[in-house]
Design an enzyme around this catalytic site. Structure first.
Site, short mmCIF file in Angstrom:
data_model
loop_
_atom_site.label_atom_id
_atom_site.label_comp_id
_atom_site.label_asym_id
_atom_site.label_seq_id
_atom_site.Cartn_x
_atom_site.Cartn_y
_atom_site.Cartn_z
N SER A 205 0.99 -1.26 -0.04
CA SER A 205 0.03 -0.17 0.24
C SER A 205 0.88 1.24 -0.07
CB SER A 205 -1.02 0.04 1.16
OG SER A 205 -1.86 0.99 1.04
N ASN A 206 0.27 2.33 0.46
CA ASN A 206 1.20 3.64 0.32
C ASN A 206 0.47 4.56 1.60
OD1 ASN A 206 -1.01 5.54 -0.96
ND2 ASN A 206 -0.80 3.96 -2.53
N ALA A 207 0.97 5.65 1.52
CA ALA A 207 0.77 6.40 2.61
C ALA A 207 -0.67 7.42 2.40
CB ALA A 207 1.88 7.20 3.15
N ALA A 272 -4.45 7.33 -4.41
CA ALA A 272 -2.94 6.56 -4.65
C ALA A 272 -3.22 5.12 -5.07
CB ALA A 272 -1.92 7.09 -3.65
#
Ligand code: PMT
Length: 396
Positions: A205-207, A272
């Site tokens: 995943s990402n932030a 995102a």
């Protein structure tokens, strides 16, 4: 402003006397003005002043003309509610949803945009409680007209002086302009990260927190749009007025977007999206080994590029999160994904992901460029919508 219904709420601070000059200015601009004075405001200014200026009855109690249910009537008739000046006490009550007098009842009952102009002693303004309450109101979409630094009633110099009349009028005008600007538009927004599972407890995943997309959804609602929000995993609450579809993976986001795209007139992709997912998702937690392991990946759908390929009149705005050659990379995405515009942000430093501030530049066409500056994601949502509305109007 001409013929528009403005409700001016005056609370009990020394700056209440300046609300009379504002009332006069609004009336001269053609506004139909309803004035609600709190009990404490009446200690500083008289109802007669406002009644004469507005040439309409002034409201001071929940218990006058009860048969008219004044708080609901006023709440429904107002096109904008402006609280000038707003004391720390009223700001706290509004943030907490306390409705113990006419003004706070009106604010709770109205769907009109709210403009709040705080004015108070510097220490009160800077108190954590006041700052938190102001942040809550701002997060809900209220326009906060920042107080100025200057001479205060206690004969000190500091922050907390009521904003100037021009700034107050501009905020009210801006709120009025926004109210119906997107009426009839059906806005589709993607927000947040996606999660691509490796096994039941691990994922790629990402932030992304979803903040920027949620603020854009909130602002679209405030401007009268219908909003579909396709939201990746986040602990944030979406705005109540949006139809929200919660998704986890990129493929789920893609499906949710496809289901809603045909109905949309404007789409904004702030999500995102993970470009890759593990080729295999293990049914059980993968055991730790001492040997390094490699992870085979496969491509996720490009949700935005798919929308761009079948636009059919849809006004399409992408986002680009970049760490280098920001505008060159974003322009490449603008063309490749067949977008009408793209908002680029630098995610290489402190800004970009999360609840903190951001900075955006909007790009379109071959040379079109507008620097939206830095600010909170709420402020950037307002500026980005201003720019999208302008751009879309130019395209007509
Ligand atoms: O959520 P926040 O914490 O508030 O953070 C906001 C943000 C930094 C995530 C946001 O401002 C932002 O920049 N979003 C785009 C992030 C991104 O994935 O950029 P990109 O350059 O990889 O993708 C370009 C565009 O294509 C984006 O609009 C993205 O939504 C879309 N995309 C990308 C890949 C993919 N498989 N499908 C897509 O639709």
């Amino acid at each position: 402003m001409n013929g528009r219904r403005v409700l001016l709420g005056v609370t009990g601070g020394i700056a209440a006397y300046k609300a009379a000059a504002l009332a006069s200015r609004l009336v001269q601009a053609g506004a139909i003005l309803d004035v609600v004075l709190t009990a404490d405001a009446l200690r500083f200014v008289g109802a007669a002043t406002f009644a004469a200026l507005a040439r309409r009855p002034v409201h001071t109690s929940l218990w006058e003309r009860v048969e008219e249910i004044p708080h609901i009537t006023l709440a429904r008739e107002a096109e904008v509610v402006a609280i000038v000046p707003a004391t720390a006490n009223t700001i706290a009550k509004l943030a907490l949803g306390i409705a113990d007098d006419l003004l706070t009842n009106v604010v709770l009952a109205t769907r009109a945009p709210l403009v709040v102009a705080p004015a108070m002693n510097t220490a009160m303004l800077e108190h954590d409680a006041t700052r938190a309450h102001i942040a809550t109101l701002r997060a809900r979409g209220a326009e906060i007209v920042e107080p100025e630094i200057g001479f205060l009633a206690e004969r000190e110099h500091g922050a907390g002086r009521l904003a100037g009349e021009d700034a107050l009028v501009a905020a009210i005008e801006h709120a009025l302009l926004r109210t119906n600007e997107l009426a009839g538009e059906r806005v589709l927004i993607t927000a947040g990260p996606t999660r691509e599972p490796i096994d039941p407890v691990r994922f790629l995943s990402n932030a992304s927190s979803g903040t920027q997309g949620i603020e854009l959804a909130r602002e679209a609602l405030a401007r009268g749009a219908e909003v579909d929000l396709v939201l990746g995993p986040t602990s944030l609450e979406p705005p109540a007025g949006a139809r929200t579809a919660r998704v986890t993976t990129a493929r789920e986001m893609d499906d949710a977007v496809r289901e809603r795209a045909a109905n949309a007139t404007i789409a904004i992709a702030t999500a995102a999206v993970a470009d890759w997912r593990p080729a295999t998702t293990h049914a059980h937690k993968v055991k730790k080994t001492d040997e390094p392991q490699s992870l085979a990946l496969e491509r996720n759908p490009d949700i935005l590029a798919n929308l761009g390929a079948q636009k059919n009149g849809l006004f399409l705005v992408g986002f680009a999160a970049e760490t280098e050659a920001l505008e060159t990379s974003a322009r490449e995405k603008l063309v490749r994904k067949q977008l009408d515009a793209i908002a680029v942000n630098d995610v290489g430093g402190e800004r970009g992901f999360g609840a903190g501030p951001n900075a955006l530049v909007l790009l379109w066409g071959v040379h079109g460029r507008k620097d939206l500056g830095a600010g909170s994601k709420r402020e950037l949502a307002v500026r980005l919508w201003d720019a999208i509305v302008e751009l879309k109007a130019e395209r007509r």
